[in-house]
Design a protein around this motif. Structure first.
Motif, PDB file in Angstrom:
ATOM      1  N   ILE A   3       0.845  -1.192   0.000  1.00 64.96           N
ATOM      2  CA  ILE A   3       0.000   0.000   0.000  1.00 64.96           C
ATOM      3  C   ILE A   3       0.880   1.242   0.000  1.00 64.96           C
ATOM      4  CG2 ILE A   3      -1.779   1.276   1.253  1.00 64.96           C
ATOM      5  CD1 ILE A   3      -2.550  -1.434   2.549  1.00 64.96           C
ATOM      6  N   VAL A   4       0.552   2.196  -0.873  1.00 65.97           N
ATOM      7  CA  VAL A   4       1.241   3.482  -0.922  1.00 65.97           C
ATOM      8  C   VAL A   4       0.291   4.550  -0.406  1.00 65.97           C
ATOM      9  CG1 VAL A   4       2.241   5.250  -2.427  1.00 65.97           C
ATOM     10  CG2 VAL A   4       2.754   2.831  -2.825  1.00 65.97           C
ATOM     11  N   ALA A  70       6.179  11.294 -10.499  1.00 67.49           N
ATOM     12  CA  ALA A  70       6.376  10.337 -11.585  1.00 67.49           C
ATOM     13  C   ALA A  70       7.572   9.432 -11.307  1.00 67.49           C
ATOM     14  CB  ALA A  70       6.557  11.070 -12.908  1.00 67.49           C
ATOM     15  N   ALA A  71       8.657  10.014 -10.800  1.00 68.92           N
ATOM     16  CA  ALA A  71       9.850   9.218 -10.502  1.00 68.92           C
ATOM     17  C   ALA A  71       9.570   8.222  -9.381  1.00 68.92           C
ATOM     18  CB  ALA A  71      11.006  10.136 -10.121  1.00 68.92           C
ATOM     19  N   PHE A  72       8.884   8.673  -8.347  1.00 65.40           N
ATOM     20  CA  PHE A  72       8.559   7.793  -7.221  1.00 65.40           C
ATOM     21  C   PHE A  72       7.675   6.634  -7.660  1.00 65.40           C
ATOM     22  CE2 PHE A  72       5.184   6.854  -4.089  1.00 65.40           C
ATOM     23  CZ  PHE A  72       5.938   6.160  -3.157  1.00 65.40           C
ATOM     24  N   LEU A  73       6.601   6.943  -8.376  1.00 68.88           N
ATOM     25  CA  LEU A  73       5.684   5.886  -8.796  1.00 68.88           C
ATOM     26  C   LEU A  73       6.337   4.961  -9.818  1.00 68.88           C
ATOM     27  CD1 LEU A  73       2.371   7.942  -8.966  1.00 68.88           C
ATOM     28  CD2 LEU A  73       2.974   6.185  -7.292  1.00 68.88           C
ATOM     29  N   PHE A  79       1.520  -2.025  -7.415  1.00 68.40           N
ATOM     30  CA  PHE A  79       1.209  -2.243  -5.994  1.00 68.40           C
ATOM     31  C   PHE A  79      -0.308  -2.350  -5.848  1.00 68.40           C
ATOM     32  CE2 PHE A  79       1.713   2.282  -6.767  1.00 68.40           C
ATOM     33  CZ  PHE A  79       0.614   2.858  -6.153  1.00 68.40           C
ATOM     34  N   ASP A  80      -0.759  -2.731  -4.660  1.00 68.26           N
ATOM     35  CA  ASP A  80      -2.165  -3.096  -4.484  1.00 68.26           C
ATOM     36  C   ASP A  80      -3.106  -1.910  -4.298  1.00 68.26           C
ATOM     37  OD1 ASP A  80      -1.864  -6.085  -4.384  1.00 68.26           O
ATOM     38  OD2 ASP A  80      -0.556  -5.550  -2.712  1.00 68.26           O
ATOM     39  N   HIS A  81      -2.753  -1.001  -3.402  1.00 76.21           N
ATOM     40  CA  HIS A  81      -3.698   0.061  -3.042  1.00 76.21           C
ATOM     41  C   HIS A  81      -2.981   1.401  -2.907  1.00 76.21           C
ATOM     42  CE1 HIS A  81      -6.734  -2.998  -2.307  1.00 76.21           C
ATOM     43  NE2 HIS A  81      -5.825  -3.663  -1.617  1.00 76.21           N
ATOM     44  N   LEU A  82      -3.672   2.462  -3.334  1.00 77.86           N
ATOM     45  CA  LEU A  82      -3.158   3.826  -3.248  1.00 77.86           C
ATOM     46  C   LEU A  82      -4.108   4.658  -2.394  1.00 77.86           C
ATOM     47  CD1 LEU A  82      -1.245   6.151  -4.201  1.00 77.86           C
ATOM     48  CD2 LEU A  82      -2.769   6.424  -6.180  1.00 77.86           C
ATOM     49  N   GLN A 120      -3.215   9.152 -12.114  1.00 75.67           N
ATOM     50  CA  GLN A 120      -2.913   8.969 -13.532  1.00 75.67           C
ATOM     51  C   GLN A 120      -1.673   8.103 -13.725  1.00 75.67           C
ATOM     52  OE1 GLN A 120      -1.460  12.487 -15.773  1.00 75.67           O
ATOM     53  NE2 GLN A 120      -3.282  12.200 -17.055  1.00 75.67           N
ATOM     54  N   ARG A 121      -0.676   8.271 -12.859  1.00 73.62           N
ATOM     55  CA  ARG A 121       0.611   7.606 -13.029  1.00 73.62           C
ATOM     56  C   ARG A 121       0.757   6.302 -12.246  1.00 73.62           C
ATOM     57  NH1 ARG A 121       4.824  10.296 -15.592  1.00 73.62           N
ATOM     58  NH2 ARG A 121       3.932  11.875 -16.969  1.00 73.62           N
ATOM     59  N   ALA A 122      -0.037   6.101 -11.205  1.00 76.79           N
ATOM     60  CA  ALA A 122       0.158   4.937 -10.334  1.00 76.79           C
ATOM     61  C   ALA A 122      -0.219   3.641 -11.036  1.00 76.79           C
ATOM     62  CB  ALA A 122      -0.669   5.090  -9.064  1.00 76.79           C
ATOM     63  N   GLU A 123       0.621   2.631 -10.893  1.00 77.46           N
ATOM     64  CA  GLU A 123       0.332   1.301 -11.419  1.00 77.46           C
ATOM     65  C   GLU A 123      -0.336   0.486 -10.308  1.00 77.46           C
ATOM     66  OE1 GLU A 123       2.681  -2.415 -13.614  1.00 77.46           O
ATOM     67  OE2 GLU A 123       3.761  -0.548 -13.160  1.00 77.46           O
ATOM     68  N   VAL A 124      -1.550   0.915  -9.958  1.00 78.50           N
ATOM     69  CA  VAL A 124      -2.268   0.321  -8.833  1.00 78.50           C
ATOM     70  C   VAL A 124      -3.237  -0.735  -9.355  1.00 78.50           C
ATOM     71  CG1 VAL A 124      -3.984   2.189  -8.836  1.00 78.50           C
ATOM     72  CG2 VAL A 124      -3.670   0.821  -6.785  1.00 78.50           C
TER      73      VAL A 124
END
Length: 239
Positions: A3-4, A70-73, A79-82, A120-124
């Motif tokens: 989780i982020v 963007a760099a962080f994500l 990952f599972d949950h944002l 928009q950027r998270a691969e959740v």
């Protein structure tokens, strides 16, 4: 479960991080303030909750910087949950006549737009939970900026839930919660305001960050709930 929590080094975000880490999740929180980041990292051991606990890691990310987000994500990968808990504080508080519209823009830039860019950027893969506020649905003089920002957040929940499915999108909408958000008021005035609020809130008290954290935990685990806004205000908006 990974989780982020962006904006998770204080208040509601940090309470959520500690709760989820204590229950076994791997939690990564972000924030800008070095002291809060250190405190969040130092609290990781307490959040682990024994052998069954997860981990809590704090990373410095300026949520208003698209490049940093963007760099962080990008580093996070899937990952599972944002959980989105950014807050620009009390910027924009006041009546329309007395408020500089630059502060209204700053409020949007400090919360709504970072939410949108992160989503928009998270691969959740599981869910996105946004923290709005009951000001979106209240009618209190001097809160039009908060109403505008949080109202915008609450209105995007439904279309994003439809658009991003099967990822679930929800929001929690806290009322008066005792966090550092209120630090713009002197201590005595803040306590007087909390006491006055407690007499009109059906629950008979102001909220604590842990109250909202429990609601976020529910939405993360509620696999058949999406497109919903969950008030966590002790009945403030129905009083």
């Amino acid at each position: 479960m990974r989780i982020v929590i962006m904006g998770g080094t204080a208040g509601i975000g940090l309470a959520t991080a500690r709760l989820l880490a204590a229950e076994g999740s791997e939690v990564i929180v972000t924030g800008r303030d070095p002291q809060r980041l250190t405190a969040a990292g130092n609290g990781a051991a307490a959040a682990k909750g024994g052998e069954a606990g997860g981990g809590l890691v704090a990373e410095q990310v300026d949520g208003t910087s698209e490049a940093e987000v963007a760099a962080f994500l990008g580093r996070m990968g899937a990952f599972d949950h944002l959980v989105l808990a950014f807050s620009p504080g009390s910027v924009g508080a006041g009546t329309l006549a007395a408020t500089d519209l630059a502060d209204v823009r700053a409020a949007f830039d400090g919360k709504l737009f970072p939410y949108l860019f992160a989503a928009q950027r998270a691969e959740v893969t599981g869910s996105i939970t946004m923290v709005s506020a009951s000001s979106a649905r209240a009618g209190l003089p001097g809160t039009f900026t908060f109403a505008a920002v949080n109202g915008a957040i609450e209105r995007i929940v439904s279309p994003l839930a439809a658009e991003l499915a099967p990822v679930r999108v929800n929001a929690v909408s806290p009322g008066v919660v005792d966090t550092a958000w209120w630090s713009f008021l002197p201590e005595e005035q803040r306590r007087a305001q909390f006491a006055a609020a407690s007499t009109s809130i059906p629950a008979g008290r102001v909220g604590q960050p842990e109250d909202v954290a429990a609601a976020i935990r529910y939405l993360i685990g509620a696999s058949y709930v999406t497109g919903s806004i969950l008030p966590v205000d002790g009945g403030f908006t129905v009083a």
